[in-house]
Design a protein around this motif. Structure first.
Motif, PDB file in Angstrom:
ATOM      1  N   THR A   1       9.146  -0.698  -9.252  1.00  0.00           N
ATOM      2  CA  THR A   1      10.529  -0.744  -9.165  1.00  0.00           C
ATOM      3  C   THR A   1       9.757  -0.811  -7.126  1.00  0.00           C
ATOM      4  OG1 THR A   1      11.054   0.229 -10.953  1.00  0.00           O
ATOM      5  CG2 THR A   1      12.688  -0.654  -8.340  1.00  0.00           C
ATOM      6  N   ARG A   2       9.067   0.265  -6.514  1.00  0.00           N
ATOM      7  CA  ARG A   2       9.052   0.842  -5.285  1.00  0.00           C
ATOM      8  C   ARG A   2       8.609  -0.919  -4.565  1.00  0.00           C
ATOM      9  NH1 ARG A   2       7.691   6.462  -4.700  1.00  0.00           N
ATOM     10  NH2 ARG A   2       5.638   5.934  -5.239  1.00  0.00           N
ATOM     11  N   ALA A   3       7.376  -0.984  -5.509  1.00  0.00           N
ATOM     12  CA  ALA A   3       6.090  -2.258  -4.984  1.00  0.00           C
ATOM     13  C   ALA A   3       7.101  -3.340  -5.419  1.00  0.00           C
ATOM     14  CB  ALA A   3       4.938  -2.321  -5.995  1.00  0.00           C
ATOM     15  N   ALA A   4       7.918  -3.914  -5.766  1.00  0.00           N
ATOM     16  CA  ALA A   4       8.665  -5.578  -6.047  1.00  0.00           C
ATOM     17  C   ALA A   4       9.648  -5.198  -4.732  1.00  0.00           C
ATOM     18  CB  ALA A   4       9.898  -5.299  -7.250  1.00  0.00           C
ATOM     19  N   LEU A   5      10.445  -4.400  -4.806  1.00  0.00           N
ATOM     20  CA  LEU A   5      11.463  -3.934  -3.715  1.00  0.00           C
ATOM     21  C   LEU A   5      10.985  -4.260  -1.811  1.00  0.00           C
ATOM     22  CD1 LEU A   5      14.319  -3.518  -2.734  1.00  0.00           C
ATOM     23  CD2 LEU A   5      13.984  -0.758  -2.652  1.00  0.00           C
ATOM     24  N   ALA A   6       9.343  -3.660  -2.289  1.00  0.00           N
ATOM     25  CA  ALA A   6       8.896  -3.956  -1.006  1.00  0.00           C
ATOM     26  C   ALA A   6       8.297  -4.772  -0.358  1.00  0.00           C
ATOM     27  CB  ALA A   6       6.863  -2.736  -0.873  1.00  0.00           C
ATOM     28  N   PHE A   7       7.581  -4.997  -1.322  1.00  0.00           N
ATOM     29  CA  PHE A   7       7.699  -6.905  -1.055  1.00  0.00           C
ATOM     30  C   PHE A   7       8.738  -8.053  -0.563  1.00  0.00           C
ATOM     31  CE2 PHE A   7       6.512 -11.162  -2.868  1.00  0.00           C
ATOM     32  CZ  PHE A   7       5.284 -11.418  -2.239  1.00  0.00           C
TER      33      PHE A   7
ATOM     34  N   ASP B   1       0.646  -0.891   0.479  1.00  0.00           N
ATOM     35  CA  ASP B   1       0.034  -0.005   0.476  1.00  0.00           C
ATOM     36  C   ASP B   1       1.039   1.132  -0.004  1.00  0.00           C
ATOM     37  OD1 ASP B   1      -2.502  -1.663   0.019  1.00  0.00           O
ATOM     38  OD2 ASP B   1      -2.776  -1.324   1.880  1.00  0.00           O
ATOM     39  N   ALA B   2       1.812   1.487   0.688  1.00  0.00           N
ATOM     40  CA  ALA B   2       2.645   2.535   1.063  1.00  0.00           C
ATOM     41  C   ALA B   2       3.098   2.437  -0.334  1.00  0.00           C
ATOM     42  CB  ALA B   2       3.857   2.242   2.622  1.00  0.00           C
ATOM     43  N   ALA B   3       3.869   1.393  -0.995  1.00  0.00           N
ATOM     44  CA  ALA B   3       4.808   1.666  -2.203  1.00  0.00           C
ATOM     45  C   ALA B   3       3.676   2.310  -3.164  1.00  0.00           C
ATOM     46  CB  ALA B   3       4.825   0.258  -2.496  1.00  0.00           C
ATOM     47  N   LEU B   4       2.903   1.572  -3.508  1.00  0.00           N
ATOM     48  CA  LEU B   4       1.598   2.188  -4.327  1.00  0.00           C
ATOM     49  C   LEU B   4       0.976   3.536  -3.978  1.00  0.00           C
ATOM     50  CD1 LEU B   4       0.033  -0.883  -5.712  1.00  0.00           C
ATOM     51  CD2 LEU B   4       2.325   0.207  -6.745  1.00  0.00           C
TER      52      LEU B   4
ATOM     53  N   GLY C   1       3.194   6.126  -2.665  1.00  0.00           N
ATOM     54  CA  GLY C   1       3.566   7.108  -2.651  1.00  0.00           C
ATOM     55  C   GLY C   1       4.866   6.890  -1.451  1.00  0.00           C
ATOM     56  N   ASP C   2       4.381   6.405  -0.475  1.00  0.00           N
ATOM     57  CA  ASP C   2       4.627   7.068   0.899  1.00  0.00           C
ATOM     58  C   ASP C   2       6.431   6.260   1.072  1.00  0.00           C
ATOM     59  OD1 ASP C   2       2.079   8.298   1.356  1.00  0.00           O
ATOM     60  OD2 ASP C   2       1.504   6.110   1.981  1.00  0.00           O
ATOM     61  N   ALA C   3       6.374   5.615   0.561  1.00  0.00           N
ATOM     62  CA  ALA C   3       7.953   4.409   0.456  1.00  0.00           C
ATOM     63  C   ALA C   3       8.905   5.562  -0.142  1.00  0.00           C
ATOM     64  CB  ALA C   3       7.717   3.081   0.101  1.00  0.00           C
ATOM     65  N   PRO C   4       9.947   4.918   0.543  1.00  0.00           N
ATOM     66  CA  PRO C   4      10.974   6.193  -0.059  1.00  0.00           C
ATOM     67  C   PRO C   4      11.089   5.941  -2.242  1.00  0.00           C
ATOM     68  CG  PRO C   4      11.495   5.533   2.200  1.00  0.00           C
ATOM     69  CD  PRO C   4      10.216   4.385   1.810  1.00  0.00           C
ATOM     70  N   LEU C   5      12.219   7.104  -2.413  1.00  0.00           N
ATOM     71  CA  LEU C   5      11.871   6.793  -3.760  1.00  0.00           C
ATOM     72  C   LEU C   5      12.985   5.549  -4.129  1.00  0.00           C
ATOM     73  CD1 LEU C   5      11.633  10.454  -5.328  1.00  0.00           C
ATOM     74  CD2 LEU C   5       9.954   7.748  -5.354  1.00  0.00           C
TER      75      LEU C   5
ATOM     76  N   GLY D   1      -3.319 -11.826  -4.718  1.00  0.00           N
ATOM     77  CA  GLY D   1      -4.872 -11.744  -5.424  1.00  0.00           C
ATOM     78  C   GLY D   1      -4.989 -10.183  -4.709  1.00  0.00           C
ATOM     79  N   GLU D   2      -4.469  -9.562  -3.765  1.00  0.00           N
ATOM     80  CA  GLU D   2      -5.013  -8.827  -3.351  1.00  0.00           C
ATOM     81  C   GLU D   2      -4.679  -7.532  -3.487  1.00  0.00           C
ATOM     82  OE1 GLU D   2      -6.822  -5.741  -1.184  1.00  0.00           O
ATOM     83  OE2 GLU D   2      -7.740  -8.128  -0.818  1.00  0.00           O
ATOM     84  N   ILE D   3      -2.697  -8.176  -3.496  1.00  0.00           N
ATOM     85  CA  ILE D   3      -2.125  -7.303  -4.255  1.00  0.00           C
ATOM     86  C   ILE D   3      -2.453  -6.448  -5.505  1.00  0.00           C
ATOM     87  CG2 ILE D   3       0.442  -7.031  -4.604  1.00  0.00           C
ATOM     88  CD1 ILE D   3       0.987  -8.809  -2.131  1.00  0.00           C
ATOM     89  N   ALA D   4      -2.811  -7.897  -6.072  1.00  0.00           N
ATOM     90  CA  ALA D   4      -3.309  -7.473  -7.793  1.00  0.00           C
ATOM     91  C   ALA D   4      -4.458  -6.578  -8.101  1.00  0.00           C
ATOM     92  CB  ALA D   4      -3.336  -8.938  -8.264  1.00  0.00           C
ATOM     93  N   ARG D   5      -5.208  -6.360  -6.736  1.00  0.00           N
ATOM     94  CA  ARG D   5      -6.017  -5.908  -7.240  1.00  0.00           C
ATOM     95  C   ARG D   5      -5.386  -4.206  -6.653  1.00  0.00           C
ATOM     96  NH1 ARG D   5      -9.643 -10.179  -5.509  1.00  0.00           N
ATOM     97  NH2 ARG D   5      -8.555  -9.669  -3.208  1.00  0.00           N
ATOM     98  N   GLN D   6      -4.834  -4.050  -6.410  1.00  0.00           N
ATOM     99  CA  GLN D   6      -4.520  -2.441  -5.431  1.00  0.00           C
ATOM    100  C   GLN D   6      -3.981  -2.286  -7.272  1.00  0.00           C
ATOM    101  OE1 GLN D   6      -2.227  -1.894  -2.455  1.00  0.00           O
ATOM    102  NE2 GLN D   6      -3.284  -3.788  -1.779  1.00  0.00           N
ATOM    103  N   VAL D   7      -2.541  -3.118  -7.523  1.00  0.00           N
ATOM    104  CA  VAL D   7      -2.083  -2.820  -9.045  1.00  0.00           C
ATOM    105  C   VAL D   7      -2.610  -3.202  -9.707  1.00  0.00           C
ATOM    106  CG1 VAL D   7       0.160  -4.173 -10.486  1.00  0.00           C
ATOM    107  CG2 VAL D   7       0.162  -3.910  -8.070  1.00  0.00           C
TER     108      VAL D   7
END
Length: 219
Positions: free
Chosen positions: A102-108, A69-72, A74-78, A140-146
């Motif tokens: 990139t941020r979402a993959a790194l958060a994972f 959530d934070a990555a998508l 824009g709350d996560a660091p660039l 599936g939940e992450i995919a809905r956000q993406v």
């Protein structure tokens, strides 16, 4: 310990045991033994093995989803990517879909690194009683956000927005499967893995054909 402290301790112990042994091989006796309490204490807090498993899974799913959530949002660091600067032009880096991927993959991968035991529990086959907490349901939940991010990009680029669900499932599945592999190998480092995942995803998305079923467009 207070009741709250004891509950937190039991959850931490259960997470370790479940990660090591899996649901079927884990017993309330072992959780109680490692926590230094009697079995009735575990039953008092969670009602049994199914109950403590469900809470552990729910807690781990929430941890991972919060990071995504934070990555998508824009709350996560660039992510520091000098090569991306030229591609962005005058747009805000944090709004660019390449940066979001990139941020979402790194958060994972951050979650896998910090909570390896939790991730091992999530990717195991869950018991029927805990079917709502399967790894596939998490993806599936992450995919809905993406999907929400992709839908806007598809509309801007002339692609069919309703296909954003399909592509979001493909992207998240790619990251999830790679995460399972990286859990054990831990090389390359997580930043490089995230960059390569985003490279594959973004360059693939950037070159999408609006009509892949029309073979003449690829002649």
């Amino acid at each position: 310990m207070t009741g709250t402290q004891r509950r937190a301790q039991l959850l931490d112990v259960a997470r370790t045991v479940l990660a090591e042994r899996g649901f079927e091989a884990t017993s309330v006796e072992e959780i109680a033994h490692r926590a230094g309490v009697s079995k009735p204490v575990v039953y008092e807090h969670f009602g049994g093995k199914d109950g403590i498993y469900a809470v552990v899974v729910d807690r781990e799913m929430r941890r991972l989803l919060d990071r995504i959530d934070a990555a998508l949002a824009g709350d996560a660091p660039l992510v520091d990517d000098a090569a991306l600067a030229g591609e962005l032009g005058g747009s805000r880096a944090e709004d660019h879909p390449h940066q979001l991927v990139t941020r979402a993959a790194l958060a994972f991968l951050d979650y896998i690194e910090e909570y390896s035991d939790g991730f091992r529990i999530l990717v195991r086959d869950s018991p029927a009683a805990g079917s709502a907490g399967t790894f596939s349901s998490l993806l599936g939940e992450i995919a809905r956000q993406v999907e929400h991010v992709l839908r806007g990009q598809f509309a801007l680029r002339g692609y069919r927005p309703e296909l954003a669900a399909l592509y979001s499932q493909a992207l998240v599945g790619m990251v999830g499967l790679t995460g399972q592999w990286w859990l054990d190998v831990r090389t390359p480092d997580k930043a490089e893995v995230a960059a390569h995942l985003a490279n594959l995803a973004w360059n693939g998305l950037a070159a999408l054909s609006p009509d892949p079923m029309n073979r003449t467009t690829h002649a």
